[in-house]
Write an enzyme that holds these catalytic residues in place. Structure first.
Site, PDB file in Angstrom:
ATOM      1  N   ASN A   1      89.368 -17.551  32.866  1.00 43.58           N
ATOM      2  CA  ASN A   1      88.529 -18.105  33.632  1.00 43.58           C
ATOM      3  C   ASN A   1      87.190 -17.588  32.501  1.00 43.58           C
ATOM      4  O   ASN A   1      86.744 -17.155  31.292  1.00 43.58           O
ATOM      5  CB  ASN A   1      88.392 -17.740  34.724  1.00 43.58           C
ATOM      6  CG  ASN A   1      88.225 -15.932  34.478  1.00 43.58           C
ATOM      7  OD1 ASN A   1      86.817 -15.533  34.207  1.00 43.58           O
ATOM      8  ND2 ASN A   1      89.672 -15.584  35.341  1.00 43.58           N
TER       9      ASN A   1
ATOM     10  N   ASP B   1      99.133  -9.372  43.367  1.00 43.00           N
ATOM     11  CA  ASP B   1      97.544  -9.185  44.240  1.00 43.00           C
ATOM     12  C   ASP B   1      97.346  -7.636  43.650  1.00 43.00           C
ATOM     13  O   ASP B   1      97.879  -6.846  44.328  1.00 43.00           O
ATOM     14  CB  ASP B   1      97.331  -9.554  45.164  1.00 43.00           C
ATOM     15  CG  ASP B   1      95.453  -9.844  45.432  1.00 43.00           C
ATOM     16  OD1 ASP B   1      95.198  -8.903  45.215  1.00 43.00           O
ATOM     17  OD2 ASP B   1      95.029 -10.991  45.964  1.00 43.00           O
TER      18      ASP B   1
HETATM   19  O1  C5P Z   1      91.904 -13.611  46.472  1.00 47.49           O
HETATM   20  P1  C5P Z   1      90.287 -13.723  45.480  1.00 47.49           P
HETATM   21  O2  C5P Z   1      91.256 -13.504  43.898  1.00 47.49           O
HETATM   22  O3  C5P Z   1      89.111 -14.329  45.475  1.00 47.49           O
HETATM   23  O4  C5P Z   1      90.358 -12.426  44.879  1.00 47.49           O
HETATM   24  C1  C5P Z   1      89.001 -11.593  44.594  1.00 47.49           C
HETATM   25  C2  C5P Z   1      89.016 -10.469  44.502  1.00 47.49           C
HETATM   26  O5  C5P Z   1      90.379  -9.577  44.353  1.00 47.49           O
HETATM   27  C3  C5P Z   1      88.559  -9.486  43.586  1.00 47.49           C
HETATM   28  O6  C5P Z   1      88.054  -7.910  43.891  1.00 47.49           O
HETATM   29  C4  C5P Z   1      90.078  -9.633  42.312  1.00 47.49           C
HETATM   30  O7  C5P Z   1      89.088  -8.200  41.266  1.00 47.49           O
HETATM   31  C5  C5P Z   1      90.660  -9.157  43.219  1.00 47.49           C
HETATM   32  N1  C5P Z   1      92.492  -9.423  42.732  1.00 47.49           N
HETATM   33  C6  C5P Z   1      93.275  -8.648  42.488  1.00 47.49           C
HETATM   34  N2  C5P Z   1      94.029  -9.535  42.001  1.00 47.49           N
HETATM   35  C7  C5P Z   1      94.881 -10.736  41.733  1.00 47.49           C
HETATM   36  C8  C5P Z   1      93.383 -11.319  42.309  1.00 47.49           C
HETATM   37  C9  C5P Z   1      92.565 -11.065  42.519  1.00 47.49           C
HETATM   38  O8  C5P Z   1      92.633  -7.301  42.160  1.00 47.49           O
HETATM   39  N3  C5P Z   1      95.240 -11.258  41.447  1.00 47.49           N
END
Ligand code: C5P
Length: 398
Positions: free
Chosen positions: A208, A305
């Site tokens: 990304n 996550d």
């Molecule tokens: O769900 P989303 O990707 O929008 O959430 C963003 C937050 O979650 C950010 O703080 C990102 O660093 C964290 N994140 C994470 N692991 C993932 C996806 C997102 O730590 N697999």
């Protein structure tokens, strides 16, 4: 300033040892006390007399020095400093450090210490690029060793490339960052940053547009307030800040593992743009067109996550867990829901619609969502956002 600070300076045996003399001067100008240690090879490049004269202290070099053992002992010598600096860190010294060998005074001190270590590597470009040195570097970073340089440039051996020791003032800046005093002194803060790369095959990946700029700025701002920072970063475009322990990863799963290894921490800031999915059917050889006109179909599996995993840890959860929410619409509603769903303490919401120029740009417009609701911050440089956030983290950890 470095007044009241003591640096144990280990001078390794390489041509860059001459720069260690200037480093000692610069440190003393800033008020630091320098305890010099030289390896046997270092004494071939600079004389212990010059080092002792500039440091204003005796040079330690022998492991079995009876006077020293009676006065102080090498174990104690390794503990009196606020920071141990290895400059130049030769390929050999790095190998010894990575393996935990203790066959001379310098390596024994490095093994016996519980003080942080910052090294400034210096060696021939091929030695630096050799897989063995890169393996040792990765191991030392994982062990929490801070690294300043090396720089690219002409080398004494006539070659060009990475391997030149960082300049004395650059090393001083890294030392100052590592020893920064402030409200976060004694605290450990974990920061994730950058994108992740999820392989499709050995040569292709999904990524990304995150540059890692905001994460780097946050890690730097936390270090400037005195925190010990572990910076877990994906392949970012922006270099990591000085004075933080850098752990480099590529994939989301590697990032989770690095985060778990780095815990416990007092606070954790998840600024990485982690890929939500990885390619489940990634190939271990390069995918090729087969002439049939059929394109391969990629299947996706959800990545762990990392933020939610850490925010929902039972024991060992950092006191403050901060997530980011990069959104393109309904920013506040999405970010507020994300905070509740992931169970982090704060969410830093930002607007990443392409027209804002935020993703990959130098500014950020954020809303901080805490238990007390949203706070809209003005559009600021990423450095200023980082400083404000670091100040808030310091207040929260008081
Ligand atoms: O769900 P989303 O990707 O929008 O959430 C963003 C937050 O979650 C950010 O703080 C990102 O660093 C964290 N994140 C994470 N692991 C993932 C996806 C997102 O730590 N697999």
């Amino acid at each position: 300033m470095l007044s009241q600070r003591r640096i144990l300076l280990i001078v390794g045996g390489g041509i860059a040892a001459y720069k260690a003399l200037d480093l000692i001067r610069r440190l003393r100008e800033r008020g630091a006390a320098v305890t010099p240690v030289m390896t046997q090879a270092a004494a071939e490049f600079v004389t212990p007399l010059s080092v002792a004269a500039l440091a204003g202290e005796k040079v330690h070099s022998a492991l079995f020095d009876l006077t020293a053992e009676a006065e102080m002992g090498h174990i104690q010598l390794s503990r009196v400093a606020d920071l141990i600096v290895v400059a130049p860190a030769t390929a050999d010294l790095m190998a010894k450090m990575a393996q935990g060998r203790a066959d001379d005074l310098a390596s024994t001190l490095l093994l016996a210490t519980d003080t942080r270590v910052l090294m400034a590597p210096a060696m021939n470009v091929r030695m630096w690029g050799h897989p063995a040195t890169q393996r040792n570097l990765a191991q030392l970073r994982a062990d929490g060793v801070l690294v300043a340089g090396p720089n690219d440039g002409d080398m004494a051996c006539g070659e060009y490339g990475p391997g030149r020791m960082a300049e004395p003032l650059e090393i001083v800046a890294a030392i100052e960052a590592a020893l920064a005093d402030g409200p976060l002194r004694g605290r450990h803060v974990l920061v994730t940053s950058g994108p992740t790369h999820e392989p499709i095959d050995p040569v292709r990946y999904i990524a990304n547009r995150s540059s890692g700029a905001q994460g780097s700025a946050i890690a730097g701002a936390l270090a400037a307030l005195g925190a010990r920072v572990t910076f877990v970063t994906g392949p970012a475009a922006v270099p990591p800040p000085d004075g933080v322990a850098v752990v480099r990863v590529e994939t989301a799963r590697q990032m989770l593992q690095a985060v778990q290894t780095a815990l416990p921490a007092d606070a954790a800031v998840f600024a990485a743009a982690v890929a939500d999915w990885r390619v489940a059917n990634a190939s271990d050889h390069k995918m090729k067109k087969d002439g049939s006109g059929h394109a391969p179909v990629l299947e996706f599996a959800e990545n762990p996550d990392i933020l939610a995993t850490v925010a929902q840890m039972g024991s060992g959860r950092p006191r403050l867990v901060v997530g980011f929410a990069a959104e393109t619409d309904d920013i506040l509603a999405h970010a507020t829901a994300k905070r509740a769903r992931k169970r982090c303490d704060w969410i830093v919401a930002n607007d990443v619609r392409p027209e804002t120029g935020i993703m990959g740009g130098s500014e950020n417009a954020v809303t901080l969502i805490t238990g007390n609701g949203p706070e809209v911050w003005p559009r600021l440089s990423k450095e200023m956002v980082a400083r404000r956030l670091a100040d808030r983290i310091a207040q929260a950890l008081q």
